[in-house]
Design a protein around this motif. Structure first.
Motif, PDB file in Angstrom:
ATOM      1  N   PRO A 247     -76.329 -72.032  -2.690  1.00 18.26           N
ATOM      2  CA  PRO A 247     -75.617 -72.012  -1.404  1.00 18.26           C
ATOM      3  C   PRO A 247     -76.569 -72.033  -0.209  1.00 18.26           C
TER       4      PRO A 247
ATOM      5  N   THR B  86     -77.283 -64.035   1.543  1.00 19.06           N
ATOM      6  CA  THR B  86     -76.416 -64.887   0.731  1.00 19.06           C
ATOM      7  C   THR B  86     -75.649 -64.002  -0.234  1.00 19.06           C
TER       8      THR B  86
ATOM      9  N   GLU C 292     -73.172 -64.648  -3.372  1.00 21.35           N
ATOM     10  CA  GLU C 292     -72.652 -65.686  -4.267  1.00 21.35           C
ATOM     11  C   GLU C 292     -71.696 -65.059  -5.271  1.00 21.35           C
TER      12      GLU C 292
ATOM     13  N   LEU D 257     -68.722 -71.264   1.592  1.00 23.92           N
ATOM     14  CA  LEU D 257     -68.931 -72.369   0.660  1.00 23.92           C
ATOM     15  C   LEU D 257     -68.013 -72.211  -0.540  1.00 23.92           C
TER      16      LEU D 257
ATOM     17  N   TRP E  46     -72.387 -76.985  -4.450  1.00 21.57           N
ATOM     18  CA  TRP E  46     -71.731 -76.163  -3.447  1.00 21.57           C
ATOM     19  C   TRP E  46     -71.403 -77.045  -2.246  1.00 21.57           C
TER      20      TRP E  46
END
Length: 162
Positions: A52, A101, A103, A136, A143
């Motif tokens: 991402p 980030t 995820e 995303l 992604w």
């Protein structure tokens, strides 16, 4: 009267002091090292294109470079359809820094710090910082960006197939 003999006054030899030469040499070496570091620093390393953060990095670079077609390739279909670029500033003076980030299995959030530089003002250059995020979604092994901060919004031309 017995007078003691006067000691001779040392005369300058005309040669520079060895300590001064060493100090000047050390300063010169430090200046050269600093210049090498500044001029060889280069661009930040590319993050993995299947992550991402790597997608956001490539998308942001494309928008800042003015390559909207390349940036649009990173957008989900929904992001391209639900788009309003009215009033979007030109991102030329924008610096984007990765903050974090998160995820998950099929979604990810990438937080960034955006620094916009303005023209020089009476007290120096003006900068404005804001933190925002990208949403995303996973599409197969890649992604895609479902939502981008307004400063980095790209609206692809609906008549052009990607």
């Amino acid at each position: 009267m017995n007078e003691a003999p006067e000691e001779p006054v040392p005369q300058p030899s005309g040669r520079p002091d060895r300590t001064l030469l060493i100090v000047v040499s050390v300063i010169a070496v430090l200046v050269i090292v600093a210049l090498v570091v500044v001029f060889t620093r280069g661009a930040p390393p590319q993050l993995g294109e299947t992550t991402p953060a790597g997608v956001v990095q490539r998308y942001s670079a494309a928008v800042i470079d003015g390559d909207e077609a390349a940036a649009a390739a990173y957008l989900s279909d929904a992001a391209g359809k639900n788009c309003d670029a009215f009033g979007r500033p030109f991102a030329r003076n924008l610096r984007v820094t990765l903050v974090s980030t998160t995820e998950r299995t099929d979604t990810a959030d990438v937080r960034v710090l955006m620094t916009e530089s303005g023209a020089d003002g009476p007290f120096g250059s003006g900068e404005y910082q804001t933190e925002d995020g990208f949403d995303l979604i996973r599409s197969g092994n890649t992604w895609l960006i479902a939502r981008a901060p307004w400063q980095l919004t790209v609206c692809p031309d609906p008549d052009v197939k990607q």
